[in-house]
Design a protein around this motif. Structure first.
Motif, PDB file in Angstrom:
ATOM      1  N   SER A 561       3.090 -14.107   8.823  1.00 53.09           N
ATOM      2  CA  SER A 561       3.006 -15.569   8.069  1.00 53.09           C
ATOM      3  C   SER A 561       2.176 -15.294   6.526  1.00 53.09           C
ATOM      4  CB  SER A 561       1.939 -16.425   9.067  1.00 53.09           C
ATOM      5  OG  SER A 561       0.416 -15.677   8.908  1.00 53.09           O
ATOM      6  N   PHE A 562       1.939 -14.117   6.191  1.00 54.82           N
ATOM      7  CA  PHE A 562       1.188 -13.614   4.944  1.00 54.82           C
ATOM      8  C   PHE A 562       2.444 -12.770   4.541  1.00 54.82           C
ATOM      9  CE2 PHE A 562      -2.492 -15.148   7.569  1.00 54.82           C
ATOM     10  CZ  PHE A 562      -2.853 -16.191   6.495  1.00 54.82           C
ATOM     11  N   ASN A 563       3.584 -12.671   4.876  1.00 52.64           N
ATOM     12  CA  ASN A 563       4.659 -11.780   4.315  1.00 52.64           C
ATOM     13  C   ASN A 563       4.470 -10.507   4.579  1.00 52.64           C
ATOM     14  OD1 ASN A 563       5.741 -14.369   3.093  1.00 52.64           O
ATOM     15  ND2 ASN A 563       4.418 -14.297   1.246  1.00 52.64           N
ATOM     16  N   ALA A 564       3.691 -10.262   5.440  1.00 50.96           N
ATOM     17  CA  ALA A 564       3.476  -8.643   5.765  1.00 50.96           C
ATOM     18  C   ALA A 564       4.540  -8.451   6.802  1.00 50.96           C
ATOM     19  CB  ALA A 564       2.134  -8.377   6.368  1.00 50.96           C
ATOM     20  N   ASP A 565       5.579  -8.042   6.624  1.00 55.39           N
ATOM     21  CA  ASP A 565       6.908  -7.843   7.516  1.00 55.39           C
ATOM     22  C   ASP A 565       6.280  -6.790   8.757  1.00 55.39           C
ATOM     23  OD1 ASP A 565       9.054  -6.936   8.894  1.00 55.39           O
ATOM     24  OD2 ASP A 565      10.384  -7.503   6.938  1.00 55.39           O
ATOM     25  N   PRO A 566       6.712  -6.873   9.806  1.00 55.83           N
ATOM     26  CA  PRO A 566       6.086  -5.993  11.050  1.00 55.83           C
ATOM     27  C   PRO A 566       7.002  -4.766  10.882  1.00 55.83           C
ATOM     28  CG  PRO A 566       6.542  -8.178  12.054  1.00 55.83           C
ATOM     29  CD  PRO A 566       6.975  -8.359  10.479  1.00 55.83           C
ATOM     30  N   SER A 567       8.097  -4.801  10.344  1.00 57.22           N
ATOM     31  CA  SER A 567       9.064  -3.415  10.250  1.00 57.22           C
ATOM     32  C   SER A 567       8.694  -2.894   8.774  1.00 57.22           C
ATOM     33  CB  SER A 567      10.538  -3.697  10.481  1.00 57.22           C
ATOM     34  OG  SER A 567      10.915  -4.565   9.518  1.00 57.22           O
ATOM     35  N   LEU A 568       7.584  -3.386   7.979  1.00 55.58           N
ATOM     36  CA  LEU A 568       7.509  -2.618   7.013  1.00 55.58           C
ATOM     37  C   LEU A 568       6.975  -1.136   7.108  1.00 55.58           C
ATOM     38  CD1 LEU A 568       5.094  -3.926   3.885  1.00 55.58           C
ATOM     39  CD2 LEU A 568       4.522  -1.796   5.165  1.00 55.58           C
ATOM     40  N   VAL A 569       7.459  -0.419   6.035  1.00 50.52           N
ATOM     41  CA  VAL A 569       7.504   1.240   5.934  1.00 50.52           C
ATOM     42  C   VAL A 569       6.481   1.461   4.564  1.00 50.52           C
ATOM     43  CG1 VAL A 569       8.241   3.476   6.102  1.00 50.52           C
ATOM     44  CG2 VAL A 569       9.443   2.013   7.392  1.00 50.52           C
ATOM     45  N   ARG A 570       5.181   2.137   4.873  1.00 51.50           N
ATOM     46  CA  ARG A 570       4.511   2.443   3.881  1.00 51.50           C
ATOM     47  C   ARG A 570       4.609   3.542   3.352  1.00 51.50           C
ATOM     48  NH1 ARG A 570      -1.913   1.712   4.094  1.00 51.50           N
ATOM     49  NH2 ARG A 570      -1.514   3.939   4.869  1.00 51.50           N
ATOM     50  N   ILE A 571       4.569   4.075   2.244  1.00 50.44           N
ATOM     51  CA  ILE A 571       4.905   5.312   1.710  1.00 50.44           C
ATOM     52  C   ILE A 571       3.761   5.806   0.628  1.00 50.44           C
ATOM     53  CG2 ILE A 571       6.426   7.128   0.566  1.00 50.44           C
ATOM     54  CD1 ILE A 571       8.488   4.756   1.844  1.00 50.44           C
ATOM     55  N   SER A 572       3.090   6.856   0.913  1.00 49.61           N
ATOM     56  CA  SER A 572       2.025   7.306   0.126  1.00 49.61           C
ATOM     57  C   SER A 572       2.811   8.626  -0.609  1.00 49.61           C
ATOM     58  CB  SER A 572       0.896   7.838   0.551  1.00 49.61           C
ATOM     59  OG  SER A 572      -0.198   8.349  -0.197  1.00 49.61           O
ATOM     60  N   VAL A 573       3.007   8.910  -1.840  1.00 51.06           N
ATOM     61  CA  VAL A 573       3.724   9.779  -2.362  1.00 51.06           C
ATOM     62  C   VAL A 573       2.780  11.163  -2.758  1.00 51.06           C
ATOM     63  CG1 VAL A 573       5.191  10.621  -4.688  1.00 51.06           C
ATOM     64  CG2 VAL A 573       5.536   8.365  -3.328  1.00 51.06           C
ATOM     65  N   GLY A 574       2.976  12.355  -2.311  1.00 47.65           N
ATOM     66  CA  GLY A 574       2.282  13.434  -2.813  1.00 47.65           C
ATOM     67  C   GLY A 574       2.777  14.238  -3.991  1.00 47.65           C
ATOM     68  N   LEU A 575       2.634  15.411  -4.163  1.00 45.16           N
ATOM     69  CA  LEU A 575       2.553  16.547  -4.981  1.00 45.16           C
ATOM     70  C   LEU A 575       4.027  17.130  -4.968  1.00 45.16           C
ATOM     71  CD1 LEU A 575      -0.860  17.767  -5.295  1.00 45.16           C
ATOM     72  CD2 LEU A 575       0.275  16.004  -6.817  1.00 45.16           C
TER      73      LEU A 575
END
Length: 597
Positions: A561-575
């Motif tokens: 309901s706050f636009n946080a899609d349950p199938s969202l994939v979050r990526i933290s980029v490294g070096l």
């Protein structure tokens, strides 16, 4: 490249902050509590999973002062943090069972040498059936002991250098709490049952019983068990260097001796000093204690949670104190509503927000928030973890800035830490400074400080590379017709607000999230992407997680309901090198295309 299910992330790390969930199905299995996942967990994110070392310490404590067949414990380092936990229990359990929850304390024995590193240990003992309550405090407050401290305390307890504190009189009489700061003044089970005798319970005490003296010297104990990582002087110096880096008065990549000598008169804002920085055992502990300090300084007022937040920030504001007003979209319309409430006489303790937010990377209008705060008398607390102070300067708009040092400040994903920074020009600075001086406890473990200081020496040089690589990979995904949305400050509708906060050399940070046109496509992308996978962010290696699924599994419709899609994939980029990462992400996109067909 891929780590086996349940293994530490990074691999072969005793005190790893993350753990491997290499497939979408394993994330669901973790949330559902399925044994095929939980049974393989060698570690976990420290506030959501009690490290095996701490589990062993809990068993040792309960066997000495509780009933191993029915009791368990949550462990802290100070009476104050234990009392917060005890008060929370008293607010949750029936009055007639309140005597089943008690505080116990262990202190360094007389054999411990003055000036050496030592640690007290304070626990809240309770029936295992109440373990879910203990888990709430452990997760939300972030005040629990670290695995390194747990290792020290377990060995000190076993070797007689840490002993139970006893007294003939009761020092602490629990009171059932009421809402507000006065209540604090007086994960599943944290351990399983263990066999052994059941000693008589004891209360807090003024006189310590001595351990069994086996003739071992304390210095020998420290040297054999922990080596140079537990020098008291070294730890104190490490904390000074860390605070200088965070205040911005130390801006070069230098070894510890030079860090203690090199400091600029200029920092993140004029007149700031390392004394305006306070260290905590985790980022959540920093936020929890910022809220506690404001309650003490300003009284029991409701807070505002602005923008879709990291889950535990919201829980803290809901569960401690008078509650909060939640604006999940963090929009200008939300600020319009807040302004109307303020005009109609509503008053608030403080507004808590993130810049940018996690995981949607939206940036709040801090300039407008600051104007409302000055006019209507509330504090502004900003969590800057996602982009960090090298990219953006939020301190000028905030009274308190909190950050998780566990993330990119450390980078190595092997130590927890958090910080609070006070704005010396903030409207509440004198009162906050006075309150922190009276209330603050330095409970950041010496060995953790040593590791964090080492890890953070190249913090500034790492950020530039991570910024550049993230912008490249996020741009690649943003250009792909297979991706529905890329949530990243550069591509966000709130980019002008982010850019208004950017430092001259600042970038857009190392975190972004992507969404897809179907769950099947999200699963294909996640399962194919050849990077380490698990919770946390800001690591020196690229790390991927289905964030909404993990953080909000029991409330996915609410998050959506706050636009946080349950199938969202979050990526933290490294070096990693850009070309290498591009190849990996292209293979994941190819899998998405196959799933679509």
């Amino acid at each position: 490249m891929l780590q086996a299910l349940g293994g530490p992330v990074p691999p072969n790390t005793d005190h790893a902050v993350s753990f491997s969930l290499p497939t979408w199905r394993s994330n669901i299995g973790y949330e559902e509590g399925e044994e095929w996942v939980l049974g393989k967990m060698q570690c976990g994110y420290p506030r959501f999973f009690v490290h095996p070392i701490i589990q062993n310490l809990v068993r040792e404590v309960v066997q000495r002062v509780g009933n191993p067949e029915k009791d368990t414990a949550t462990l802290f380092v100070s009476l104050k943090t234990a009392r917060i936990c005890h008060a929370f229990f008293m607010s949750k359990i029936p009055q007639e069972r309140s005597q089943e929850v008690r505080i116990i304390s262990f202190v360094p024995s007389p054999r411990t040498e003055a000036g050496s590193v030592s640690s007290p240990l304070v626990g809240v003992i309770y029936p295992q059936e109440f373990a879910s309550i203990g888990k709430e405090v452990w997760q939300h407050s972030g005040n629990g002991i670290s695995s390194r401290r747990g290792e020290f305390c377990l060995r000190a307890l076993q070797d007689g250098f840490l002993v139970e504190e006893k007294s003939s009189a009761t020092d602490f009489t629990p009171q059932r709490p009421c809402k507000g700061p006065r209540r604090y003044q007086g994960r599943g089970s944290l351990s399983g049952p263990s066999k052994g005798s059941t000693p008589a319970p004891s209360s807090l005490a003024s006189t310590a019983t001595s351990g069994v003296d086996d003739g071992r010297d304390y210095a020998q104990f420290i040297e054999e068990r922990f080596g140079r990582n537990l020098s008291a002087q070294h730890a104190d110096q490490a904390k000074v260097a860390i605070r200088r880096r965070i205040s911005g008065v130390l801006t070069t990549n230098v070894e510890l001796p030079e860090a203690l000598e090199t400091a600029s008169s200029e920092g993140r804002v004029d007149d700031i000093s390392e004394d305006d920085v306070l260290l905590y055992p985790s980022g959540m502990s920093a936020i929890f204690n910022a809220h506690q300090t404001l309650l003490t300084a300003r009284g029991a007022l409701k807070s505002v949670c602005f923008g879709f937040p990291y889950t535990d920030t919201f829980k803290i504001l809901q569960k401690w104190g008078p509650g909060c007003l939640f604006y999940g979209h963090g929009s200008s319309e939300d600020l319009d509503d807040l302004e109307k409430r303020l005009q109609n006489g509503e008053r608030f303790l403080g507004l808590f927000t993130e810049a940018p937010g996690n995981p949607l990377l939206k940036t709040p209008d801090l300039a407008r928030i600051r104007g409302l705060a000055d006019k209507y008398d509330f504090a502004v607390v900003v969590d800057e973890t996602i982009s960090n102070f090298l990219n953006i300067n939020v301190l000028r708009y905030a009274d308190i800035v909190a950050s998780s040092l566990t993330k990119v400040f450390s980078g190595d994903s092997n130590v927890m830490g958090g910080s609070v920074i006070l704005n010396p020009h903030g409207q509440y600075y004198p009162k906050l400074k006075e309150t922190y001086t009276q209330e603050y406890e330095d409970i950041y473990w010496a060995e953790d400080a040593v590791f964090l200081e080492r890890n953070s020496r190249d913090f500034m040089s790492r950020i530039g590379k991570i910024n550049a690589t993230s912008e490249e990979i996020a741009g690649m995904l943003n250009d792909s017709p297979l991706i529905k949305d890329v949530h990243y400050p550069k591509f966000s509708p709130t980019r002008p607000l982010y850019d208004s906060l950017r430092n001259p050399d600042g970038g857009y940070g190392g975190l972004f999230s992507v969404t897809f046109y179907s769950d099947a496509e999200a699963i294909a992308f996640y399962d194919t992407l050849e990077v380490l996978k698990g919770p946390s962010l800001g690591t020196n290696f690229t790390l991927c997680s289905p964030y909404v699924l993990l953080a909000h599994y029991g409330e996915l419709d609410w998050a959506k309901s706050f636009n946080a899609d349950p199938s969202l994939v979050r990526i933290s980029v490294g070096l990693e090198e850009v070309a290498d990462l591009r190849s990996r992400f292209q293979r994941a996109l190819d899998a998405v295309e196959k799933a679509r067909a």
